[in-house]
Structure formats: C-alpha cells, structure tokens
Design a protein around this motif. Structure first.
Motif, mmCIF file in Angstrom:
data_model
loop_
_atom_site.group_PDB
_atom_site.id
_atom_site.type_symbol
_atom_site.label_atom_id
_atom_site.label_comp_id
_atom_site.label_asym_id
_atom_site.label_seq_id
_atom_site.Cartn_x
_atom_site.Cartn_y
_atom_site.Cartn_z
ATOM 1 N N ALA A 137 38.394 41.770 22.423
ATOM 2 C CA ALA A 137 37.179 41.023 22.769
ATOM 3 C C ALA A 137 36.523 41.595 24.024
ATOM 4 O O ALA A 137 35.291 41.683 24.107
ATOM 5 N N ILE A 138 37.322 41.973 25.006
ATOM 6 C CA ILE A 138 36.780 42.578 26.227
ATOM 7 C C ILE A 138 36.144 43.925 25.910
ATOM 8 O O ILE A 138 35.048 44.244 26.389
ATOM 9 N N ALA A 139 36.809 44.712 25.076
ATOM 10 C CA ALA A 139 36.265 46.021 24.703
ATOM 11 C C ALA A 139 34.955 45.883 23.936
ATOM 12 O O ALA A 139 34.026 46.679 24.124
ATOM 13 N N GLU A 140 34.864 44.890 23.064
ATOM 14 C CA GLU A 140 33.642 44.698 22.275
ATOM 15 C C GLU A 140 32.440 44.371 23.154
ATOM 16 O O GLU A 140 31.296 44.630 22.778
ATOM 17 N N LEU A 141 32.706 43.827 24.351
ATOM 18 C CA LEU A 141 31.640 43.564 25.320
ATOM 19 C C LEU A 141 31.467 44.731 26.294
ATOM 20 O O LEU A 141 30.701 44.631 27.246
ATOM 21 N N ASN A 142 32.184 45.819 26.054
ATOM 22 C CA ASN A 142 32.142 47.023 26.888
ATOM 23 C C ASN A 142 32.687 46.766 28.289
ATOM 24 O O ASN A 142 32.247 47.368 29.270
ATOM 25 N N GLY A 143 33.665 45.872 28.371
ATOM 26 C CA GLY A 143 34.286 45.551 29.643
ATOM 27 C C GLY A 143 35.495 46.418 29.931
ATOM 28 O O GLY A 143 35.756 47.412 29.257
ATOM 29 N N VAL A 144 36.268 46.018 30.966
ATOM 30 C CA VAL A 144 37.403 46.813 31.435
ATOM 31 C C VAL A 144 38.582 45.898 31.760
ATOM 32 O O VAL A 144 38.401 44.790 32.273
ATOM 33 N N VAL A 145 39.774 46.388 31.467
ATOM 34 C CA VAL A 145 41.027 45.716 31.811
ATOM 35 C C VAL A 145 41.720 46.539 32.889
ATOM 36 O O VAL A 145 41.934 47.743 32.720
ATOM 37 N N GLY A 146 42.080 45.908 34.013
ATOM 38 C CA GLY A 146 42.726 46.607 35.114
ATOM 39 C C GLY A 146 44.236 46.496 35.059
ATOM 40 O O GLY A 146 44.789 45.399 34.943
ATOM 41 N N LEU A 147 44.930 47.630 35.141
ATOM 42 C CA LEU A 147 46.392 47.652 35.143
ATOM 43 C C LEU A 147 46.929 46.976 36.398
ATOM 44 O O LEU A 147 46.529 47.305 37.513
ATOM 45 N N ASN A 148 47.867 46.049 36.221
ATOM 46 C CA ASN A 148 48.396 45.238 37.308
ATOM 47 C C ASN A 148 49.798 45.722 37.678
ATOM 48 O O ASN A 148 50.679 45.804 36.823
ATOM 49 N N ALA A 149 50.009 46.023 38.948
ATOM 50 C CA ALA A 149 51.302 46.537 39.408
ATOM 51 C C ALA A 149 52.305 45.431 39.759
ATOM 52 O O ALA A 149 53.434 45.742 40.149
ATOM 53 N N PHE A 150 51.936 44.164 39.609
ATOM 54 C CA PHE A 150 52.863 43.070 39.913
ATOM 55 C C PHE A 150 54.049 43.146 38.958
ATOM 56 O O PHE A 150 53.885 43.149 37.741
ATOM 57 N N ASN A 151 55.246 43.198 39.504
ATOM 58 C CA ASN A 151 56.425 43.561 38.704
ATOM 59 C C ASN A 151 56.674 42.638 37.515
ATOM 60 O O ASN A 151 57.069 43.096 36.435
ATOM 61 N N GLU A 152 56.441 41.350 37.676
ATOM 62 C CA GLU A 152 56.769 40.404 36.616
ATOM 63 C C GLU A 152 55.786 40.452 35.446
ATOM 64 O O GLU A 152 56.036 39.835 34.406
ATOM 65 N N PHE A 153 54.687 41.186 35.615
ATOM 66 C CA PHE A 153 53.733 41.353 34.519
ATOM 67 C C PHE A 153 53.896 42.705 33.815
ATOM 68 O O PHE A 153 53.130 43.031 32.916
ATOM 69 N N ILE A 154 54.895 43.470 34.239
ATOM 70 C CA ILE A 154 55.124 44.792 33.658
ATOM 71 C C ILE A 154 56.195 44.744 32.582
ATOM 72 O O ILE A 154 56.060 45.376 31.528
ATOM 73 N N ASP A 155 57.249 43.973 32.813
ATOM 74 C CA ASP A 155 58.275 43.797 31.797
ATOM 75 C C ASP A 155 59.072 42.540 32.113
ATOM 76 O O ASP A 155 59.209 42.176 33.291
ATOM 77 N N THR A 156 59.603 41.898 31.090
ATOM 78 C CA THR A 156 60.411 40.700 31.309
ATOM 79 C C THR A 156 61.822 41.055 31.760
ATOM 80 O O THR A 156 62.540 40.190 32.259
ATOM 81 N N GLU A 157 62.224 42.320 31.595
ATOM 82 C CA GLU A 157 63.542 42.766 32.040
ATOM 83 C C GLU A 157 63.408 43.487 33.387
ATOM 84 O O GLU A 157 62.609 44.415 33.527
ATOM 85 N N LYS A 158 64.192 43.062 34.366
ATOM 86 C CA LYS A 158 64.054 43.563 35.732
ATOM 87 C C LYS A 158 64.147 45.084 35.818
ATOM 88 O O LYS A 158 63.378 45.724 36.527
ATOM 89 N N GLU A 159 65.091 45.653 35.101
ATOM 90 C CA GLU A 159 65.323 47.092 35.231
ATOM 91 C C GLU A 159 64.181 47.923 34.657
ATOM 92 O O GLU A 159 64.095 49.134 34.919
#
Length: 324
Positions: free
Chosen positions: A210-232
């Motif tokens: 939906a964001i792409a269809e509006l020609n928008g942008v998604v920003g990569l987030n470096a916050f660790n808990e949004f990268i993977d549910t497994e700590k390692e």
C-alpha cells in the motif's frame, strides 16, 4: 552520504536544555553524525516518558528547546522547511534537519494546532506514538479502534499543507484508515518487515504494498527487537535481509533509512519500550556504524544508483514532492 528519516535527538536536546545546557548538537551529536556520514535527518518531537501525563507542556518545552538550539548551532546545522533550503544547506556543508512530531497528543483536541506547529517549522507528523489518543490509535491501542472523526480532519489538514504523514506506530485499523484517505506519498519512517520479525510495529506485506502504491518509502529500523524475535539474530546482517525482502516485495524505490538510534537517551525515557536493558543491534549500535552497514548492503547486491536510493535518494524524493 546518508539520510536518516528518524532521530530522537530533539528529545535529548529538550532534556539537556531544561537542565540548563546550550549548543547541544555541537557538544554531543555533530561529530557522531559526521562519522556516520549523515548529511540530513528528520529529528522528531516526542512526548517522552515519564512526561506523558502532560503532553501539551512537554511539547511546548520541546519547541522552545528547538528554537534555542537552532540559534546556537546555525553554523553547523539548519532546520529546513522546503527542498530548496535542503539544497542550500547541502551546498554549505551544514546538517539539514526536518522537524517532525512523533505523535501529536500534545496538540489535542484542536485541529488548528497543526497550523501553529507548521509555522514553527514542522513538516512531518505521526498521528500517534504507541498510544490511542484523540486522533488515532497506536499499536498498543485497541485493535478495533482506528482514526477518530477529528483524526480524519487532522489527516486532511496535514495532507493539505503538503506535510509528510508518517504511518509508523499506527495500529492496522488506523493505518488502513489513513491509506483510504491518502493520494500522495506516505512514509513509514522506521518500520521493518513483519514477515521477518512478527511484532506489531513492523509492516505486513499488504501494508508495504500500500505504501509503494502511493510511491512512499519504508525506513529500515535498527531497533533490535524489530529485527528478529530471536536475540542472537538481532544483527546488522539480519537488517540487511529486511532491506532485501522489502526491495524484492515492493521495489528498490521504496526503501530507505530510519534507524531510530536512542543510545544517548536516559533509561527512564526508553524503559517503556526496551525489554532488554542496554542491548543493541550487533554491528549497528549507533549512527557511527552506518558506513559499515552500507558496505553490507553493497555486498548484498545493492549497487550504484540503487544503493543511493536507499541511503538517501528515496526519502529525498518524497521530501521534494511533499514539501516543494
């Protein structure tokens, strides 16, 4: 050079300003930003815990701190209200800053407050942080609650003033309510792919589309808990996989940086959303690690113009279109 679409530096400026300090960007941030090869960023006004009980007061304090800081650091950084001012700042070698608001609980319930903060320089707005407020519902709010009627009026006001509207932090119903109203590029400044890390703050594939269809942008987030549910697996390499996934799913023109670094904030600010104290993403702990992250993107296959789109070009395209 890099553009970071989400920074909490204004929160640090506000905290230190209220403690009597001045010239905070110069003292604490500019050297780090330069090491990270950051040429510009969106700095957001955020009602930080434990001050959420009086959001109007905290918001007013933040804008006063911004006013003073803009005077103090004018030779090294400048608040930009349109794309021409960004180009001028770049030519002069100054950091260009767009003022954003990560949640507008401090403006409720008056829709015309959007006009006031616009005059103060704001050009980017989230309707809410994680909470449900007078306008919309964040990811911690009720699933069946979306935009309120006054929230719909605020969306119209924001879009009508050519400000950037940010859908990060919205719950799914509010997200789709915004999508239904929008016919211009939207941004999700700091949200990753939910297919790779199933947490509410990340975006499902249909939201990405939906964001792409509006020609928008998604920003990569470096916050660790949004990268993977497994700590390692909370590593810079795993965030590269988010970049690859999002680019494959919706196209290279819709991926950018929105790192959300917060290592400079006190623990009472971040304890509300950090479940593991002091843990950071391995290989991407702060903005000085950005150049090595860019190297990882290049090794993953992002080359030349495509890499430039991710590092700065895509967000600047939306900024140019929205701010004029």
């Amino acid at each position: 050079m890099n553009f970071d679409a989400h920074s909490d530096i204004w929160t640090d400026v506000n905290i230190k300003s209220l403690a009597g300090e001045r010239d905070i960007i110069r003292k604490y941030h500019i050297d780090r930003l330069r090491k990270g090869e950051i040429e510009g960023s969106i700095f957001v006004v955020w009602v930080d815990p434990p001050y959420t009980d009086d959001p109007k007061k905290r918001t007013a304090q933040a804008f006063e701190a911004i006013r003073k800081e803009a005077e103090d650091c004018a030779d090294i950084a400048v608040i930009c209200r349109n794309y021409a001012e960004i180009e001028k700042a770049k030519a002069e070698g100054r950091l260009y800053i767009i003022v954003g608001m990560e949640g507008i609980s401090g403006l409720a319930p008056d829709v015309s407050e959007i006009d006031r903060v616009y005059e103060l320089g704001t050009r980017h707005i989230f309707l809410t942080w994680n909470e449900a407020n007078d306008f919309a519902t964040g990811v911690r709010g009720p699933e069946d609650r979306g935009l309120t009627e006054i929230g719909k009026d605020v969306v119209k006001r924001i879009l009508g003033k050519n400000m950037m509207l940010d859908v990060s932090h919205l719950n799914e119903k509010s997200f789709w309510d915004v999508i239904d109203m929008a016919d211009v590029p939207l941004v999700a400044s700091h949200s990753n792919a939910r297919a790779l890390c199933d947490v509410p703050r990340n975006l499902k594939d249909e939201q990405l589309r939906a964001i792409a269809e509006l020609n928008g942008v998604v920003g990569l987030n470096a916050f660790n808990e949004f990268i993977d549910t497994e700590k390692e697996k909370r590593t810079a390499d795993r965030l590269v996989e988010h970049a690859v996934y999002i680019a494959d799913k919706i196209g290279i023109d819709h991926v950018g940086f929105g790192f959300d670094f917060d290592e400079f904030l006190p623990a009472d600010c971040t304890s509300d959303f950090h479940s593991e104290e002091a843990e950071k993403t391995i290989g991407l702990e702060n903005c000085t690690d950005i150049p090595s992250f860019v190297d990882k993107l290049e090794k993953a296959g992002f080359k030349g113009g495509d890499l430039e789109k991710i590092t700065h070009g895509n967000f600047l395209r939306v900024i140019r279109e929205r701010l004029g």
